[in-house]
Design a protein around this motif. Structure first.
Motif, PDB file in Angstrom:
ATOM      1  N   SER A  47      38.394  46.724  47.132  1.00  0.00           N
ATOM      2  CA  SER A  47      39.025  45.488  47.606  1.00  0.00           C
ATOM      3  C   SER A  47      38.430  44.284  46.901  1.00  0.00           C
ATOM      4  CB  SER A  47      38.839  45.333  49.114  1.00  0.00           C
ATOM      5  OG  SER A  47      39.382  46.444  49.775  1.00  0.00           O
ATOM      6  N   ARG A  50      39.792  44.063  43.398  1.00  0.00           N
ATOM      7  CA  ARG A  50      41.190  43.607  43.376  1.00  0.00           C
ATOM      8  C   ARG A  50      41.285  42.112  43.666  1.00  0.00           C
ATOM      9  NH1 ARG A  50      44.990  47.644  43.183  1.00  0.00           N
ATOM     10  NH2 ARG A  50      46.587  46.355  44.128  1.00  0.00           N
ATOM     11  N   ALA A  56      44.917  40.899  44.816  1.00  0.00           N
ATOM     12  CA  ALA A  56      44.965  40.705  46.262  1.00  0.00           C
ATOM     13  C   ALA A  56      44.475  39.295  46.571  1.00  0.00           C
ATOM     14  CB  ALA A  56      44.088  41.744  46.948  1.00  0.00           C
TER      15      ALA A  56
ATOM     16  N   GLU B 222      49.576  44.407  47.206  1.00  0.00           N
ATOM     17  CA  GLU B 222      48.282  44.069  47.810  1.00  0.00           C
ATOM     18  C   GLU B 222      47.701  45.206  48.610  1.00  0.00           C
ATOM     19  OE1 GLU B 222      47.177  40.698  50.161  1.00  0.00           O
ATOM     20  OE2 GLU B 222      47.924  39.341  48.609  1.00  0.00           O
TER      21      GLU B 222
END
Lengths: 217, 222
Positions: A47, A50, A56, B222
């Motif tokens: 995460s 990203r 994201a 996402e």
């Protein structure tokens, strides 16, 4: 090592569903540094990567490239950054050569056949140049992706587990690539669960989530 | 910028050329659906002529839906969509390029098969011309709007069905004006009014759909 923080992260927070993975994260990275992101499974390493490459959006905080938010400096940032994720991003129906040249063209670079061949040979794919990627093994596909990374000439590499599926020689190759990148004034942000021997490389560890105990995970 | 757009299109054409099976499925589906109607309705020429515009257009909508679920799904699965979104070029060009490539691969062949199927329904030559013209103007709309649906349903389970439910209502204007143009040509009124409205709808879609699809892509990955 230089003082200019090319990549900096300010009060970054990330949540997956209801759970906060990390918050108030701050760090900066200058040229000639390798940031090794550490942490157990599910702690938010992927995460974080990203978020860093802009795929994201963070819950709070900001990622900056040369002092500008990456959203605002998108074009310049993407031009100087290369990302390798869990999936290789190569098309099964195309040969390694076509894959490399197409991804270069999509990134706005011109990659001639000789350079592409050279990088594929360097990664030990000389026998697979004309085969569709479909028939290659997982490790070989990973090598195609790495050949793409090599030819990209990006200042910043963001690598999510680049060693997955690679044999010993492959790991040694990646270590060599990383060393070249960092000593050549580039930057690397990466995660890995495998031991890496990076003597002489300025490595900055970054722990995501609690420290991993040997009996855990 | 133009270079990026053309590269996206060239890439999809190359991939379609390597996978002719996927490509042919959609065309055969179109031929099959249209050919079922004379068998079901019966061979009265007058009746067939009357239903032909609607049947051809509905079949074209369904055929384009069939291929749309794959528009971004494979690139999403193998990670190349991520890489394309990380290109310095804006994502809206990616969405536009993918939709245009879809039109070239799946829309143009429909256009070329349509006259043969038109003959099967006993349409006169000038009406077949209008049918082709309406498909020429209308099929890009199907690809562009379909791109929005494909981007929105990316990575969802049962995305294919959801895509159908989401996109078919948006196709309604194209269907009405497209089939209406052929209908009015058939009944002796000019098709100009319907064709103009269809073209206006196409221009509107061309301006709006790529932006919406690009935004949807960003959310979906996402």
């Amino acid at each position: 090592m230089s003082d200019t923080p090319y990549l900096s992260v300010h009060e970054l927070a990330c949540a997956r569903g209801e759970r906060t993975l990390f918050s108030a994260m701050n760090f900066q990275l200058g040229t000639g540094q390798l940031l090794l992101v550490l942490g157990g499974n599910g702690r938010g390493k992927t995460s974080l990567l990203r978020l860093l490459c802009g795929l994201a959006q963070p819950l709070a905080g900001e990622v900056r490239w040369r002092g500008q938010a990456i959203g605002a400096a998108r074009e310049e940032y993407h031009r100087s950054m290369a990302y390798i994720g869990h999936v290789n991003g190569i098309k099964d129906d195309l040969t390694p050569m076509e894959n490399l040249r197409l991804s270069a063209a999509l990134a706005g670079r011109n990659l001639d056949e000789a350079t592409a061949t050279q990088s594929l040979i360097k990664l030990g794919l000389e026998r697979c140049l004309d085969l569709p990627a479909r028939v290659l093994s997982f490790g070989q596909r990973r090598r195609v992706t790495l050949a793409g990374l090599m030819t990209a000439g990006a200042l910043l590499w963001i690598l999510d587990e680049p060693l997955t599926g690679l044999d010993i020689h492959g790991v040694a190759l990646v270590e060599g690539l990383l060393r070249d990148q960092v000593t050549g004034g580039g930057m690397v942000v990466m995660t890995t669960h495998q031991p890496l021997s990076l003597d002489g490389v300025a490595t900055v560890p970054l722990q995501v989530g609690p420290l991993l105990q040997p009996d855990e995970d | 910028m133009l270079h990026f757009l053309l590269t996206v299109i060239r890439r999809d054409l190359l991939l379609a050329a390597r996978r002719k099976g996927d490509w042919l499925t959609s065309q055969f589906f179109f031929v099959m659906v249209v050919s079922m109607f004379p068998l079901g309705i019966g061979p009265e020429p007058e009746m067939l002529r009357r239903v032909a515009p609607g049947v051809m257009w509905v079949a074209a909508l369904l055929a384009s839906l069939l291929s749309l679920s794959r528009l971004f799904a494979e690139d999403y699965r193998d990670g190349s969509l991520e890489q394309m979104l990380l290109s310095p070029e804006p994502p809206v060009l990616l969405a536009l390029g993918k939709a245009l490539a879809h039109w070239l691969i799946y829309g143009i062949p429909l256009l070329l098969i349509a006259p043969v199927l038109g003959l099967q329904f006993g349409l006169p030559a000038d009406v077949i011309g209008v049918l082709m013209l309406s498909l020429l103007i209308g099929t890009p709309v199907l690809s562009l709007l379909g791109g929005v649906g494909a981007a929105l349903t990316l990575g969802l389970r049962g995305g294919g069905v959801l895509l159908t439910l989401l996109i078919l209502p948006l196709y309604v204007p194209a269907l009405i004006f497209g089939a209406g143009a052929v209908d009015s040509a058939l009944s002796g009124l000019g098709p100009e009014a319907n064709l103009s409205l269809l073209a206006a709808f196409e221009v509107l879609t061309l301006m709006v759909a790529p932006w919406v699809a690009a935004a949807a892509l960003k959310i979906s990955i996402e």
